[in-house]
Design a protein around this motif. Structure first.
Motif, PDB file in Angstrom:
ATOM      1  N   ASP A 161      24.569-100.509  49.886  1.00  0.00           N
ATOM      2  CA  ASP A 161      23.488 -99.912  50.669  1.00  0.00           C
ATOM      3  C   ASP A 161      24.025 -99.051  51.807  1.00  0.00           C
ATOM      4  N   PRO A 162      24.852 -99.586  52.719  1.00  0.00           N
ATOM      5  CA  PRO A 162      25.325 -98.726  53.806  1.00  0.00           C
ATOM      6  C   PRO A 162      26.235 -97.599  53.345  1.00  0.00           C
ATOM      7  N   VAL A 163      27.054 -97.820  52.314  1.00  0.00           N
ATOM      8  CA  VAL A 163      27.933 -96.762  51.832  1.00  0.00           C
ATOM      9  C   VAL A 163      27.110 -95.609  51.268  1.00  0.00           C
ATOM     10  N   HIS A 164      26.120 -95.925  50.444  1.00  0.00           N
ATOM     11  CA  HIS A 164      25.265 -94.873  49.909  1.00  0.00           C
ATOM     12  C   HIS A 164      24.522 -94.138  51.029  1.00  0.00           C
ATOM     13  N   LYS A 165      24.014 -94.876  51.986  1.00  0.00           N
ATOM     14  CA  LYS A 165      23.243 -94.237  53.054  1.00  0.00           C
ATOM     15  C   LYS A 165      24.112 -93.326  53.915  1.00  0.00           C
ATOM     16  N   ILE A 166      25.366 -93.709  54.117  1.00  0.00           N
ATOM     17  CA  ILE A 166      26.283 -92.837  54.867  1.00  0.00           C
ATOM     18  C   ILE A 166      26.516 -91.542  54.105  1.00  0.00           C
ATOM     19  N   LEU A 167      26.873 -91.661  52.817  1.00  0.00           N
ATOM     20  CA  LEU A 167      27.202 -90.484  52.022  1.00  0.00           C
ATOM     21  C   LEU A 167      25.975 -89.617  51.758  1.00  0.00           C
ATOM     22  N   LEU A 168      24.907 -90.244  51.292  1.00  0.00           N
ATOM     23  CA  LEU A 168      23.703 -89.477  50.963  1.00  0.00           C
ATOM     24  C   LEU A 168      23.016 -88.944  52.212  1.00  0.00           C
ATOM     25  N   GLY A 169      23.149 -89.659  53.328  1.00  0.00           N
ATOM     26  CA  GLY A 169      22.603 -89.178  54.591  1.00  0.00           C
ATOM     27  C   GLY A 169      23.281 -87.900  55.055  1.00  0.00           C
ATOM     28  N   ALA A 170      24.532 -87.709  54.611  1.00  0.00           N
ATOM     29  CA  ALA A 170      25.264 -86.473  54.896  1.00  0.00           C
ATOM     30  C   ALA A 170      25.058 -85.439  53.790  1.00  0.00           C
ATOM     31  N   GLU A 171      24.128 -85.723  52.888  1.00  0.00           N
ATOM     32  CA  GLU A 171      23.799 -84.859  51.742  1.00  0.00           C
ATOM     33  C   GLU A 171      25.020 -84.591  50.857  1.00  0.00           C
ATOM     34  N   ILE A 172      25.846 -85.621  50.720  1.00  0.00           N
ATOM     35  CA  ILE A 172      26.965 -85.573  49.783  1.00  0.00           C
ATOM     36  C   ILE A 172      26.457 -86.055  48.426  1.00  0.00           C
ATOM     37  N   VAL A 173      26.611 -85.249  47.404  1.00  0.00           N
ATOM     38  CA  VAL A 173      26.262 -85.673  46.049  1.00  0.00           C
ATOM     39  C   VAL A 173      27.305 -86.686  45.585  1.00  0.00           C
ATOM     40  N   ILE A 174      26.843 -87.802  45.036  1.00  0.00           N
ATOM     41  CA  ILE A 174      27.748 -88.845  44.540  1.00  0.00           C
ATOM     42  C   ILE A 174      27.728 -88.815  43.015  1.00  0.00           C
ATOM     43  N   VAL A 175      28.882 -88.570  42.405  1.00  0.00           N
ATOM     44  CA  VAL A 175      29.019 -88.581  40.951  1.00  0.00           C
ATOM     45  C   VAL A 175      29.747 -89.860  40.567  1.00  0.00           C
ATOM     46  N   GLU A 176      29.091 -90.683  39.781  1.00  0.00           N
ATOM     47  CA  GLU A 176      29.605 -92.012  39.448  1.00  0.00           C
ATOM     48  C   GLU A 176      29.815 -92.136  37.938  1.00  0.00           C
TER      49      GLU A 176
END
Length: 216
Positions: A161-176
């Motif tokens: 939860d916090p890792v996603h919110k940090i990255l996505l809050g910075a509008e970083i696209v996450i490719v998994e």
């Protein structure tokens, strides 16, 4: 210029595993050549099945949805960091990225390799992988990169939860859920990870591809 294509995607097939709380993957025959003259199938799967990307709306109620993403964030030159020495459940820290700091800049596309894809489809694939620390997530966010890609199913299995919110809050696209990064023999290459245009939603499967320049 000649290019070599490397498919970086996991297969989608009936019963392909995913996280326990996610929708199950079904690929069902709908009709066949024998019944109506052509084969057609029905897909039922999560927006985060297999190789996929996360849009900010995945964890942020007011975040951008898939069709609102800037495709430049997931298509273009990328830099690969080899972390294949990492062991199961080992943290991936800022110190692992510092030697490559000059490449980790605003708008950059960064991918890290652990070779964990080789554990798929074992159930431990979803729980025991090397994981991104909160500190690394914030360090990447502070540098305003455009995309972070990985060959694990999610950045962090416990602090997701916090890792996603940090990255996505910075509008970083996450490719998994990338795969076969061990076949990419150069640190810089052209990367393509266009999502399905799922309107108003949180993520989408992708067919991820590396385009490598052929040696002369």
């Amino acid at each position: 210029m000649a290019r070599q294509l490397v498919d970086l995607s996991l297969d989608i097939y009936h019963g392909a595993p995913t996280f326990a709380w996610d929708p199950k993957c079904a690929v069902v025959v709908h009709n066949t050549i024998e019944t109506i003259g052509y084969n057609i199938s029905q897909l039922s799967l999560s927006t985060h099945q297999g190789t996929h990307l996360d849009a900010p709306f995945h964890f942020l109620a007011d975040g951008k949805t898939v069709e609102q993403l800037d495709l430049h964030k997931c298509i273009g030159e990328a830099f690969l960091i080899d972390l294949s020495h990492k062991q199961a459940k080992e943290p991936i820290c800022v110190s692992d990225f510092l030697p490559f700091e000059s490449y980790i800049t605003e708008g950059s596309r960064i991918i890290y390799r652990t070779d964990w894809y080789k554990q798929f489809p074992g159930l431990h694939y979803f729980s025991d992988f090397p994981y991104m620390t909160l500190e690394l997530a914030q360090w990447l966010a502070d540098r305003k990169i455009g995309m972070i890609g990985m060959d694990v199913p999610t950045p962090n299995p416990a602090d997701y939860d916090p890792v996603h919110k940090i990255l996505l809050g910075a509008e970083i696209v996450i490719v998994e859920g990338l795969a076969y990064l061990d076949q990419v023999k150069q640190s810089e290459f052209f990367f393509m990870a266009a999502p399905l245009k799922v309107s108003g939603r949180d993520g989408a499967p992708i067919r991820a591809v590396a385009m490598l320049e052929d040696s002369p």
